[in-house]
Write a protein that holds these residues in place. Structure first.
Motif, PDB file in Angstrom:
ATOM      1  N   ILE A  69      25.243  32.125  29.910  1.00  0.00           N
ATOM      2  CA  ILE A  69      26.516  33.572  29.513  1.00  0.00           C
ATOM      3  C   ILE A  69      27.681  32.077  29.553  1.00  0.00           C
ATOM      4  CG2 ILE A  69      27.894  34.890  30.885  1.00  0.00           C
ATOM      5  CD1 ILE A  69      25.000  36.186  32.154  1.00  0.00           C
ATOM      6  N   THR A  70      27.721  31.561  30.101  1.00  0.00           N
ATOM      7  CA  THR A  70      28.907  30.975  30.427  1.00  0.00           C
ATOM      8  C   THR A  70      29.535  30.110  29.086  1.00  0.00           C
ATOM      9  OG1 THR A  70      28.415  30.253  32.527  1.00  0.00           O
ATOM     10  CG2 THR A  70      30.224  28.408  31.576  1.00  0.00           C
ATOM     11  N   ASN A  71      28.072  29.603  28.019  1.00  0.00           N
ATOM     12  CA  ASN A  71      28.012  28.794  26.944  1.00  0.00           C
ATOM     13  C   ASN A  71      28.108  29.663  25.832  1.00  0.00           C
ATOM     14  OD1 ASN A  71      27.742  26.317  27.955  1.00  0.00           O
ATOM     15  ND2 ASN A  71      25.682  26.828  27.353  1.00  0.00           N
ATOM     16  N   LEU A  72      27.924  31.224  26.163  1.00  0.00           N
ATOM     17  CA  LEU A  72      28.234  32.208  25.166  1.00  0.00           C
ATOM     18  C   LEU A  72      30.039  32.753  25.263  1.00  0.00           C
ATOM     19  CD1 LEU A  72      25.039  33.923  24.759  1.00  0.00           C
ATOM     20  CD2 LEU A  72      25.969  33.199  23.004  1.00  0.00           C
ATOM     21  N   PHE A  73      30.124  32.058  26.096  1.00  0.00           N
ATOM     22  CA  PHE A  73      31.754  32.788  26.304  1.00  0.00           C
ATOM     23  C   PHE A  73      32.611  31.992  25.569  1.00  0.00           C
ATOM     24  CE2 PHE A  73      36.195  33.060  28.767  1.00  0.00           C
ATOM     25  CZ  PHE A  73      36.461  33.850  28.912  1.00  0.00           C
ATOM     26  N   ASN A  74      32.435  30.462  25.862  1.00  0.00           N
ATOM     27  CA  ASN A  74      32.636  29.505  25.596  1.00  0.00           C
ATOM     28  C   ASN A  74      32.796  29.294  24.752  1.00  0.00           C
ATOM     29  OD1 ASN A  74      34.134  28.208  28.755  1.00  0.00           O
ATOM     30  ND2 ASN A  74      32.430  26.780  27.824  1.00  0.00           N
ATOM     31  N   SER A  75      31.777  29.730  23.190  1.00  0.00           N
ATOM     32  CA  SER A  75      32.055  29.759  21.911  1.00  0.00           C
ATOM     33  C   SER A  75      32.554  30.768  21.138  1.00  0.00           C
ATOM     34  CB  SER A  75      30.323  29.916  21.412  1.00  0.00           C
ATOM     35  OG  SER A  75      29.932  28.747  22.319  1.00  0.00           O
ATOM     36  N   PHE A  76      32.659  32.427  22.035  1.00  0.00           N
ATOM     37  CA  PHE A  76      32.742  33.518  21.285  1.00  0.00           C
ATOM     38  C   PHE A  76      33.700  34.231  22.100  1.00  0.00           C
ATOM     39  CE2 PHE A  76      28.393  32.788  19.392  1.00  0.00           C
ATOM     40  CZ  PHE A  76      28.943  32.909  18.192  1.00  0.00           C
ATOM     41  N   GLY A  77      34.569  33.933  23.136  1.00  0.00           N
ATOM     42  CA  GLY A  77      35.011  34.881  23.844  1.00  0.00           C
ATOM     43  C   GLY A  77      36.988  35.040  23.323  1.00  0.00           C
ATOM     44  N   ASN A  78      36.685  33.779  22.585  1.00  0.00           N
ATOM     45  CA  ASN A  78      38.196  33.885  21.813  1.00  0.00           C
ATOM     46  C   ASN A  78      38.254  35.504  20.706  1.00  0.00           C
ATOM     47  OD1 ASN A  78      39.958  32.594  22.856  1.00  0.00           O
ATOM     48  ND2 ASN A  78      39.373  30.966  20.695  1.00  0.00           N
ATOM     49  N   ASP A  79      36.842  35.714  20.228  1.00  0.00           N
ATOM     50  CA  ASP A  79      36.680  37.245  18.753  1.00  0.00           C
ATOM     51  C   ASP A  79      35.663  38.072  19.567  1.00  0.00           C
ATOM     52  OD1 ASP A  79      37.305  35.134  16.589  1.00  0.00           O
ATOM     53  OD2 ASP A  79      35.623  33.844  17.313  1.00  0.00           O
ATOM     54  N   VAL A  80      35.621  37.837  20.795  1.00  0.00           N
ATOM     55  CA  VAL A  80      34.208  38.975  20.489  1.00  0.00           C
ATOM     56  C   VAL A  80      35.058  39.587  22.178  1.00  0.00           C
ATOM     57  CG1 VAL A  80      32.286  39.977  21.942  1.00  0.00           C
ATOM     58  CG2 VAL A  80      33.035  38.266  20.094  1.00  0.00           C
ATOM     59  N   GLN A  81      35.523  40.599  23.242  1.00  0.00           N
ATOM     60  CA  GLN A  81      35.535  40.598  24.862  1.00  0.00           C
ATOM     61  C   GLN A  81      34.475  41.007  25.278  1.00  0.00           C
ATOM     62  OE1 GLN A  81      38.271  42.075  26.316  1.00  0.00           O
ATOM     63  NE2 GLN A  81      36.768  41.597  27.801  1.00  0.00           N
ATOM     64  N   PHE A  82      33.590  40.085  26.340  1.00  0.00           N
ATOM     65  CA  PHE A  82      33.072  39.994  27.119  1.00  0.00           C
ATOM     66  C   PHE A  82      33.413  41.067  28.645  1.00  0.00           C
ATOM     67  CE2 PHE A  82      31.960  36.585  24.692  1.00  0.00           C
ATOM     68  CZ  PHE A  82      30.874  35.735  24.744  1.00  0.00           C
ATOM     69  N   LEU A  83      32.108  41.937  28.981  1.00  0.00           N
ATOM     70  CA  LEU A  83      32.302  42.466  30.263  1.00  0.00           C
ATOM     71  C   LEU A  83      30.890  42.686  30.759  1.00  0.00           C
ATOM     72  CD1 LEU A  83      34.529  44.489  31.157  1.00  0.00           C
ATOM     73  CD2 LEU A  83      33.427  46.595  30.362  1.00  0.00           C
ATOM     74  N   ALA A  84      31.191  42.156  31.597  1.00  0.00           N
ATOM     75  CA  ALA A  84      30.004  42.381  33.303  1.00  0.00           C
ATOM     76  C   ALA A  84      29.526  42.686  33.904  1.00  0.00           C
ATOM     77  CB  ALA A  84      30.016  41.074  33.904  1.00  0.00           C
ATOM     78  N   ILE A  85      28.961  44.097  33.817  1.00  0.00           N
ATOM     79  CA  ILE A  85      28.988  45.419  34.503  1.00  0.00           C
ATOM     80  C   ILE A  85      27.592  45.022  35.853  1.00  0.00           C
ATOM     81  CG2 ILE A  85      27.882  47.521  35.306  1.00  0.00           C
ATOM     82  CD1 ILE A  85      29.065  47.798  31.764  1.00  0.00           C
ATOM     83  N   SER A  86      28.414  45.394  37.238  1.00  0.00           N
ATOM     84  CA  SER A  86      26.727  45.205  37.859  1.00  0.00           C
ATOM     85  C   SER A  86      26.203  46.624  38.232  1.00  0.00           C
ATOM     86  CB  SER A  86      26.954  44.532  39.217  1.00  0.00           C
ATOM     87  OG  SER A  86      25.369  44.343  40.482  1.00  0.00           O
ATOM     88  N   SER A  87      25.592  47.054  38.676  1.00  0.00           N
ATOM     89  CA  SER A  87      24.591  48.512  39.066  1.00  0.00           C
ATOM     90  C   SER A  87      24.378  49.250  39.852  1.00  0.00           C
ATOM     91  CB  SER A  87      24.309  49.044  37.974  1.00  0.00           C
ATOM     92  OG  SER A  87      25.375  49.224  36.557  1.00  0.00           O
ATOM     93  N   ASN A  88      23.414  47.618  40.708  1.00  0.00           N
ATOM     94  CA  ASN A  88      22.607  47.371  41.779  1.00  0.00           C
ATOM     95  C   ASN A  88      23.065  47.961  43.481  1.00  0.00           C
ATOM     96  OD1 ASN A  88      20.855  46.201  40.834  1.00  0.00           O
ATOM     97  ND2 ASN A  88      20.964  44.103  40.955  1.00  0.00           N
ATOM     98  N   SER A  89      21.871  49.136  44.009  1.00  0.00           N
ATOM     99  CA  SER A  89      22.618  49.985  44.822  1.00  0.00           C
ATOM    100  C   SER A  89      22.974  48.728  46.138  1.00  0.00           C
ATOM    101  CB  SER A  89      21.143  50.543  44.813  1.00  0.00           C
ATOM    102  OG  SER A  89      21.603  51.067  46.453  1.00  0.00           O
ATOM    103  N   LEU A  90      24.015  49.122  47.067  1.00  0.00           N
ATOM    104  CA  LEU A  90      23.925  48.589  48.119  1.00  0.00           C
ATOM    105  C   LEU A  90      23.659  48.327  48.736  1.00  0.00           C
ATOM    106  CD1 LEU A  90      27.857  47.483  47.312  1.00  0.00           C
ATOM    107  CD2 LEU A  90      26.146  46.160  46.769  1.00  0.00           C
ATOM    108  N   LYS A  91      22.779  49.737  49.010  1.00  0.00           N
ATOM    109  CA  LYS A  91      22.619  50.509  49.991  1.00  0.00           C
ATOM    110  C   LYS A  91      21.020  49.823  50.434  1.00  0.00           C
ATOM    111  CE  LYS A  91      23.521  54.911  48.879  1.00  0.00           C
ATOM    112  NZ  LYS A  91      23.636  56.745  48.776  1.00  0.00           N
ATOM    113  N   THR A  92      20.348  49.426  49.209  1.00  0.00           N
ATOM    114  CA  THR A  92      19.371  48.398  49.627  1.00  0.00           C
ATOM    115  C   THR A  92      19.790  46.847  49.376  1.00  0.00           C
ATOM    116  OG1 THR A  92      18.830  48.175  47.404  1.00  0.00           O
ATOM    117  CG2 THR A  92      18.026  50.453  48.815  1.00  0.00           C
ATOM    118  N   HIS A  93      20.968  46.414  48.212  1.00  0.00           N
ATOM    119  CA  HIS A  93      20.409  44.982  48.329  1.00  0.00           C
ATOM    120  C   HIS A  93      22.371  44.446  47.963  1.00  0.00           C
ATOM    121  CE1 HIS A  93      17.056  45.255  46.440  1.00  0.00           C
ATOM    122  NE2 HIS A  93      16.502  43.819  46.400  1.00  0.00           N
ATOM    123  N   PRO A  94      22.416  44.412  49.767  1.00  0.00           N
ATOM    124  CA  PRO A  94      24.174  43.880  49.811  1.00  0.00           C
ATOM    125  C   PRO A  94      24.696  43.018  49.540  1.00  0.00           C
ATOM    126  CG  PRO A  94      23.334  44.345  51.969  1.00  0.00           C
ATOM    127  CD  PRO A  94      22.799  45.224  50.502  1.00  0.00           C
TER     128      PRO A  94
END
Length: 206
Positions: A69-94
């Motif tokens: 992920i780091t290498n892809l961002f370094n290669s394409f971060g100027n041309d593409v919007q990178f966005l990370a999303i976490s959807s894991n439940s904090l009820k089970t995985h704090p």
């Protein structure tokens, strides 16, 4: 942990409508157009190509590809919007709480927004199944964004001794940025199942 593959959302699907809170404390790039926002919606993401990642802080499959992920961002971060999303439940995985997501991003030098999908609605709209799950949405003439790629980063998995290269994503982004079509023959990502809120698992889980 359940070893799970992508559902492979149909190509051409529109970027779902959403508005999610931004994980605070992530050191974004100074020129990131989303810098300073406390919430990000799909409306802010229709003008630029979007590389969207459903990931988290604790999953061993995510940890395996963090350098990719780091290498892809370094290669394409100027041309593409990178966005990370976490959807894991904090009820089970704090251990996937926002403060741990911010620590993960900063330790790895990720200078793109990380969103927390606390009600899991975006993950369900994307038919996301695993961490990591990767999507490329591309601006379309109607001012929306449509899905052009979904699936694996590359063929590397924990224990299979294939180096993390990011090649599947890299080839797709290079071609799309040149205005070229890409193959619809795309391979699913494989990872830990998304940790759904107990009793609220989607139909494709299990």
């Amino acid at each position: 942990m359940v070893r799970t593959a992508s559902t492979m959302l149909p190509l051409g699907t529109q970027l779902p409508a959403f508005e999610l809170g931004v994980v605070s404390g992530v050191n974004l790039a100074p020129d990131d157009s989303l810098k300073g926002l406390s919430h990000i919606s799909n409306f802010e993401l229709t003008k630029r190509p979007l590389f969207l990642m459903v990931i988290c802080a604790h999953c061993p499959f995510v940890k395996h590809v963090e350098s990719g992920i780091t290498n892809l961002f370094n290669s394409f971060g100027n041309d593409v919007q990178f966005l990370a999303i976490s959807s894991n439940s904090l009820k089970t995985h704090p251990q996937d709480a926002p403060e741990f997501l911010a620590s993960q991003a900063n330790q790895l030098g990720w200078k793109f927004p990380y969103l927390f999908d606390s009600d899991q609605k975006l993950a369900k709209a994307l038919k996301a199944a695993c961490t990591p799950d990767f999507y490329i949405f591309w601006p379309s003439p109607d001012a929306g964004s449509t899905l052009r790629y979904r699936g694996q980063m590359d063929g590397s998995r924990p224990g299979n001794e294939i180096p993390v290269s990011g090649d599947d994503i890299r080839i797709a982004l290079r071609s799309l940025l040149k205005g070229e079509d890409i193959s619809a023959n795309q391979k699913p990502s494989i990872g830990c199942n998304i940790k759904w809120h107990p009793g609220m698992e989607p139909e494709w889980f299990g």
